[in-house]
Design an enzyme around this catalytic site. Structure first.
Site, PDB file in Angstrom:
ATOM      1  N   CYS A 227       1.135  -1.459   0.245  1.00 12.71           N
ATOM      2  CA  CYS A 227      -0.401   0.218  -0.019  1.00 12.71           C
ATOM      3  C   CYS A 227       1.083   0.919  -0.568  1.00 12.71           C
ATOM      4  O   CYS A 227       1.851   1.378   0.747  1.00 12.71           O
ATOM      5  CB  CYS A 227      -1.215   0.405   0.916  1.00 12.71           C
ATOM      6  SG  CYS A 227      -2.292   1.196   1.649  1.00 12.71           S
TER       7      CYS A 227
ATOM      8  N   CYS B 179     -20.232  -6.253   1.897  1.00 12.55           N
ATOM      9  CA  CYS B 179     -19.338  -4.644   2.131  1.00 12.55           C
ATOM     10  C   CYS B 179     -18.027  -4.465   1.458  1.00 12.55           C
ATOM     11  O   CYS B 179     -17.601  -5.714   1.741  1.00 12.55           O
ATOM     12  CB  CYS B 179     -19.647  -4.893   4.072  1.00 12.55           C
ATOM     13  SG  CYS B 179     -18.105  -3.188   4.815  1.00 12.55           S
TER      14      CYS B 179
ATOM     15  N   CYS C  87     -20.420   1.886   7.123  1.00  8.99           N
ATOM     16  CA  CYS C  87     -19.701   1.115   8.741  1.00  8.99           C
ATOM     17  C   CYS C  87     -18.564   2.098   8.800  1.00  8.99           C
ATOM     18  O   CYS C  87     -17.404   2.457   7.895  1.00  8.99           O
ATOM     19  CB  CYS C  87     -19.282   0.210   8.098  1.00  8.99           C
ATOM     20  SG  CYS C  87     -18.114  -0.577   8.804  1.00  8.99           S
TER      21      CYS C  87
END
Length: 407
Positions: free
Chosen positions: A65, A142, A202
């Protein structure tokens, strides 16, 4: 205790406590801890009964990342020895999801490391969502893909996504100490984009990064203002090879007080115990089910979790029941507003601090020989706040490997 009676009354009415009341919960003594748990448990049972929702993480893309989130094993510069792999194919992701669903999960959280998805990434994840839903009719999905650009949330919704996770993680005042490659405002914007697209939002936090009580109350009150359906509470897993590797600040009692405070501030939201429960709650995990109504099943993004079978036994032994696919998670007033998904999590996907989306806190092992909660040869219990590196193990099974997942 007058404080607890007041907080129970407010929780049953969905009334927000004052900041001083929330701070007072965090300041209670260990002698009063069971009273705090019992009081928050009344609010939890009022809105969610004795049901526990199970969520299952699938790490679609692991490691590498470009963001510098200090808590994350997938961050830029991390030397943690985690699995690194590029995008799973839709069929591979669906196969991974099937293991969690077979274990009792009703929601699958699809997570990918990175700053945020490209349009091609959204196409890829959309195909994965459709594949999973074609093979599992009642599953909730999700997505947790990082910062969203305009129109991407709508495309995920059209593909069949029910929810989107993106955690605030810590207070606005301390956010710059944790991450420099994006801002707190960027995270708020993504949560608002999910809301606007009709996805169940969320969003949660990570405790144990060196924050104080005021920071914890600040982020939970900010979450209350954003009004997500699901609030995952992560407890930092101090991975070796990350800047926060030495931050061992939590005790089981501290974790319970944090969960109770979140329940009082967000009484009718799905509160999920996310990453780090095995590492920091340890043998107190069953008590925490009186505060939260949702957990992750099995392993996390880059770390191992408690064995799935042990999760199910823990729920039953504590006097709770696994929520069925046909049951609506959220109270009626929230489920209607959320478009019927009624279980919008967020965490899940957003529950372990390790994803590029920067929202998942990774929990430790506790499920393999020689380690923690269900290990066959546990180490002697150390003093409070002592590093429990024996409970942190890198995930080596499930998505991205040839080994069967833990579910």
């Amino acid at each position: 205790m007058d404080l607890l009676n007041t907080l129970v009354d407010k929780g049953l009415r969905r009334e927000t406590p004052t900041r001083d009341e929330a701070l007072a919960v965090l300041a209670t003594s260990d002698d009063d801890l069971l009273d705090v748990v019992a009081a928050a448990g009344k609010v939890r049972r009022h809105w969610f009964g004795r049901r526990v929702k199970l969520n299952y993480l699938v790490n679609l893309k692991s490691g590498l990342c470009p963001e510098d989130c200090s808590y994350c094993s997938q961050r830029l510069g991390s030397t943690a020895g985690i699995l690194k792999y590029t995008w799973l194919k839709p069929g591979e992701a669906s196969e991974a999801a099937a293991a969690g669903l077979a274990g009792g999960a009703k929601r699958v959280c699809l997570v990918a490391s990175g700053r945020g998805p490209t349009d091609r990434d959204v196409d890829r994840v959309s195909e994965t969502i459709r594949t999973i839903k074609d093979q599992h009719e009642n599953v909730e999905v999700c997505a947790c893909l990082g910062l969203l650009s305009d129109g991407q949330a709508e495309r995920l919704r059209e593909a069949g996504a029910d929810a989107y996770n993106h955690n605030l993680n810590t207070s606005e005042a301390t956010y710059g100490d944790i991450t420099t490659t994006h801002t707190y405002a960027d995270r708020v914007d993504t949560v608002n984009k999910a809301h606007a697209a009709g996805l169940s939002a969320c969003s949660g936090l990570i405790a144990g990064m060196g924050e104080n009580d005021e920071d914890l109350v600040d982020v939970v009150f900010s979450l209350r203002e954003l009004d997500p359906d699901s609030v995952p509470v992560n407890f930092l897993i101090p991975f070796e090879g990350t800047p926060l590797a030495k931050e061992w600040n939590l005790t089981p009692q501290r974790c319970l007080r944090i969960l109770a405070m979140v329940r009082f501030v967000c009484p009718d939201a799905e509160v999920r115990i996310a990453g780090g429960r095995e590492v920091h709650l340890r043998t107190m995990q069953p008590l925490a089910l009186n505060l939260a109504n949702s957990i992750f099943l099995g392993d996390y993004l880059t770390s191992e979790g408690q064995a799935g079978k042990a999760d199910l036994e823990m729920i039953a032994d504590a006097g709770f029941e696994v929520e069925g696919a046909e049951q609506v998670t959220l109270p009626e007033h929230r489920a209607a507003a959320a478009g019927g998904c009624g279980s919008h999590e967020g965490a899940g996907c957003g529950s372990r601090a390790e994803a590029g989306c920067g929202s998942h806190a990774e929990a430790g092992c506790g499920s393999h020989e020689g380690g923690g909660v269900c290990g066959t040869a546990p180490a002697p219990e150390p003093a409070a706040n002592e590093a429990r590196t024996d409970l942190v193990a890198v995930r080596r099974r499930g998505a991205g490997t040839d080994l069967a997942p833990n579910a």
